[in-house]
Write a protein that holds these residues in place. Structure first.
Motif, short mmCIF file in Angstrom:
data_model
loop_
_atom_site.label_atom_id
_atom_site.label_comp_id
_atom_site.label_asym_id
_atom_site.label_seq_id
_atom_site.Cartn_x
_atom_site.Cartn_y
_atom_site.Cartn_z
N ARG B 230 -2.85 -8.32 22.22
CA ARG B 230 -2.14 -7.33 21.44
C ARG B 230 -0.86 -6.92 22.17
O ARG B 230 -0.79 -6.95 23.39
CB ARG B 230 -3.03 -6.11 21.28
N SER B 234 8.00 -0.24 20.84
CA SER B 234 8.56 1.10 20.71
C SER B 234 10.07 1.05 20.74
O SER B 234 10.66 0.13 21.30
CB SER B 234 8.05 2.01 21.82
N GLY B 235 10.70 2.02 20.14
CA GLY B 235 12.15 2.14 20.25
C GLY B 235 12.92 1.37 19.20
O GLY B 235 14.11 1.11 19.39
N THR B 236 12.27 1.02 18.11
CA THR B 236 13.01 0.28 17.08
C THR B 236 14.20 1.07 16.55
O THR B 236 15.17 0.49 16.10
CB THR B 236 12.09 -0.08 15.91
N ALA B 237 14.09 2.40 16.65
CA ALA B 237 15.22 3.21 16.17
C ALA B 237 16.48 2.89 16.97
O ALA B 237 17.59 3.05 16.49
CB ALA B 237 14.88 4.69 16.26
N THR B 240 19.39 0.71 15.59
CA THR B 240 20.43 1.19 14.69
C THR B 240 21.68 1.62 15.43
O THR B 240 22.71 1.84 14.83
CB THR B 240 19.92 2.38 13.86
N ARG B 241 21.57 1.73 16.74
CA ARG B 241 22.75 2.19 17.48
C ARG B 241 23.89 1.19 17.43
O ARG B 241 25.05 1.56 17.51
CB ARG B 241 22.38 2.48 18.94
N GLY B 243 24.61 -0.59 14.84
CA GLY B 243 24.45 -0.95 13.44
C GLY B 243 25.77 -1.23 12.75
O GLY B 243 25.83 -1.26 11.55
N PHE B 246 25.77 -4.32 10.53
CA PHE B 246 24.39 -4.22 10.11
C PHE B 246 23.92 -5.31 9.19
O PHE B 246 24.32 -6.42 9.43
CB PHE B 246 24.10 -2.84 9.53
N PRO B 247 23.11 -5.05 8.24
CA PRO B 247 21.76 -5.60 8.23
C PRO B 247 21.65 -6.98 8.83
O PRO B 247 20.61 -7.36 9.32
CB PRO B 247 21.38 -5.61 6.75
N VAL B 250 20.28 -6.57 12.44
CA VAL B 250 19.06 -5.83 12.70
C VAL B 250 17.89 -6.34 11.87
O VAL B 250 16.77 -6.44 12.36
CB VAL B 250 19.29 -4.33 12.43
N GLN B 251 18.15 -6.66 10.65
CA GLN B 251 17.07 -7.09 9.78
C GLN B 251 16.24 -8.23 10.38
O GLN B 251 15.02 -8.09 10.51
CB GLN B 251 17.64 -7.52 8.43
N LEU B 254 14.18 -6.98 13.34
CA LEU B 254 13.02 -6.17 12.94
C LEU B 254 11.92 -7.06 12.39
O LEU B 254 10.74 -6.87 12.68
CB LEU B 254 13.44 -5.16 11.87
N GLU B 255 12.32 -8.02 11.60
CA GLU B 255 11.31 -8.92 11.05
C GLU B 255 10.59 -9.69 12.15
O GLU B 255 9.38 -9.83 12.13
CB GLU B 255 11.95 -9.89 10.06
N GLU B 258 7.99 -7.74 13.94
CA GLU B 258 6.75 -7.42 13.23
C GLU B 258 5.75 -8.57 13.31
O GLU B 258 4.59 -8.40 12.97
CB GLU B 258 7.07 -7.12 11.78
#
Lengths: 344, 344
Positions: B230, B234-237, B240-241, B243, B246-247, B250-251, B254-255, B258
């Motif tokens: 496992r 953390s810290g995905t926010a 956006t710094r 950004g 963007f997308p 970042v997109q 993020l994918e 996950e």
DNA sequence: ACTGGCACTCTGGGTCTGACAGTGCCAGGT
DNA sequence: ACCTGGCACTGTCAGACCCAGAGTGCCAGT
């Protein structure tokens, strides 16, 4: 009044169109798509009235209308039902969840499933410790003075903690403590365990008492602390799908979702435990979520003569979301998870 | 060649400035900020050479230069050291991590700490099951034919699984299995357990064998499956710094984050287990991470005569990151976590 | 080997414009 | 009392355009 009915129909149409297109919707487009049998001008009058009531707003003069939080509220409360899932969808949920091998797996699958179905951010709370009961307490000696406590609940959850005892503990005492802890605690609700074991140390010999006290204290502490429950998150990538008006929207949401406390509040603030709860935009107490809606519902073991809620799950998305569909998905997933948990 | 030295100095200066300002850096700004004793024109020649080598590039004609992935590579390998943390920072790490009460808490704190220190996305792998050893196996009867297995490792990790036995199991048999499982498995590496318990069912009575077989099979399966370990995030926010663009950037990141599988690969592909590993941009095999760098290092228990790596941790950020600082933070956190784990 | 100078090129930001979409209101019809 | 067509008004958006600035490459001179 006939016009009141139509006004609501207009509101519904606006919400549906706006959710579908993401763009402010004007009077002309409205009469075209929804075959209301009146002219745009008439609709405009209704729109003016709706705006008066604060249910819709326009971003600027001469743009179409957009639902306000209050508008969504009315939509959800009075205009929209919960959209049931299709049988194939239900089957898919069931087979996907049934493949889980343990509690972690159930929760993990659930959160991913929910994120995928709603294409939003999903949040699932672990089945609550406080409402569930102790199935078994295990006591293991790591070294003579280091003991590990393991608590297993009826929901299949396991909590463990290491205790440093002031005095060494031999195997005999260990077995004794294990047996007596179990007679006291087994079957009890976690919240009741503290009371149940409070007097336990007194029944031991004075020289054993400090060690037993340490163990009991840790046990109680574990149960209390861990009732600040854990939550799992999935689908944050979905946030970027409405990233047009970026970072302003997504950043605070991401930040909020990283805070356990906020998450717990999100799930916890439901007004009704049984039904699907929707909190829209500013109704959320956390201001970073002012542009987001939260759809939650309780889930739990059903069957032992009445349903008992154990925890909650839900999704977080933009206020402009497909409420009926989301509510349907959330409710369906909750039911199936409850069923799976009840079986195991 | 004297000019070779200077060229590298120029590269370093470009990287540092670009990381600091996020903007392409031109020859004039370079000579002003870093007091190289030459004129912009000279620098331009060096830049042309660096570009020839593929270490820097310009977004468009007549913009400043930007380091390429290859440029960062040279920077990391030859120009930058690992920046050690300040004593106050070290103290902060230590006290923060020492407050942890159990393994989950240690890992949770670690990942949050790392995210906060580097202001990037942090990833921490749970201490590996495969490399650690079995401390204890617990066998509990839930109902006569439903058994719960609980495995506790020397890293404090707990795995549990429910087994449906083909035949009922009485308490006596249960105790017997528990005892024999423990003699076989305790102290063994998880990877060796399968072999150690393989013959165990043969020593039971024929009518007991099916049930014992089921338990042993599940035990082995648990250990194998869960070695797909496992990871915590953390810290995905922080994503956006940067950004601005963007997308697109970042997109996919993020994918990627996950997907457990991708995460594991990220951490696993390190070339050297001991040292801080940096994978820059396209060096990452997952294409969604082409614009990101990954800094990882192994951590583990040190002390029992030599260090043994148990798992990895690291951060994910844009290629334009502060490499020395990030590497320093990652290394320091890894050391402290290792120490904490060794103590418990 | 370094430097100053010069011509060239590209981006970014600013302003301006016209097209367009949508509204509010009014006067007239049912 | 309600609905409708018409009309004037207003704001946004996208495109065109232009200018200033930053940066480069190259060359001739030291």
């Amino acid at each position: 009044m006939v016009s009141d009915d139509r006004r609501l129909a207009v509101l519904r149409a606006i919400v549906e169109d706006y959710v579908a297109t993401q763009e402010p919707v004007g009077s002309r487009a409205l009469v075209e798509r929804h075959h209301l049998g009146v002219s745009p001008a008439t609709i405009r009058n209704d729109m003016a009235a709706l705006e008066e009531e604060g249910l819709i707003a326009q971003p600027h003069t001469s743009a179409g209308r957009v639902p306000t939080d209050k508008g969504y509220r009315v939509f959800v409360d009075r205009l929209a039902g919960v959209k049931p899932l299709s049988p194939p969808e239900r089957r898919a949920i069931q087979t996907f969840l049934e493949g889980a091998v343990d509690l972690d797996d159930v929760v993990g699958r659930t959160v991913r499933l929910l994120a995928q179905m709603t294409r939003q951010v999903a949040v699932v709370q672990y089945p609550s410790l406080t409402r569930s009961t102790v199935r078994h307490v295990e006591v293991l000696g790591l070294t003579p003075s280091r003991i590990m406590l393991v608590v297993i609940t009826n929901t299949g959850r396991v909590e463990q903690r290491v205790v440093d005892c002031p005095t060494p503990v031999d195997d005999e005492l260990l077995a004794d403590v294990r047996a007596r802890l179990n007679t006291c605690a087994a079957g009890k609700r976690l919240t009741d365990v503290a009371a149940a074991v409070a007097l336990l140390p007194d029944s031991f010999l004075p020289e054993q008492r400090p060690a037993v006290l340490a163990m009991v204290a840790t046990l109680v502490e574990t149960l209390v602390e861990e009732s600040e429950e854990r939550v799992l998150l999935s689908g944050t990538a979905n946030l970027t799908r409405f990233g047009h008006d970026f970072p302003d929207t997504v950043q605070p949401v991401l930040e909020a979702l990283e805070e356990q406390v906020v998450l717990m509040r999100l799930l916890g603030e439901a007004t009704s435990p049984e039904h699907v709860t929707v909190r829209i935009g500013h109704e959320n107490t956390f201001e970073g979520l002012a542009g987001a809606s939260v759809v939650t519902v309780g889930y739990g073991t059903v069957g032992y003569g009445g349903s008992e809620e154990v925890a909650r799950l839900g999704v977080v998305g933009p206020t402009r979301m497909d409420y009926p569909g989301t509510m349907g998905a959330v409710r369906a997933v909750a039911r199936y998870v409850g069923r799976i948990l009840a079986e195991s």
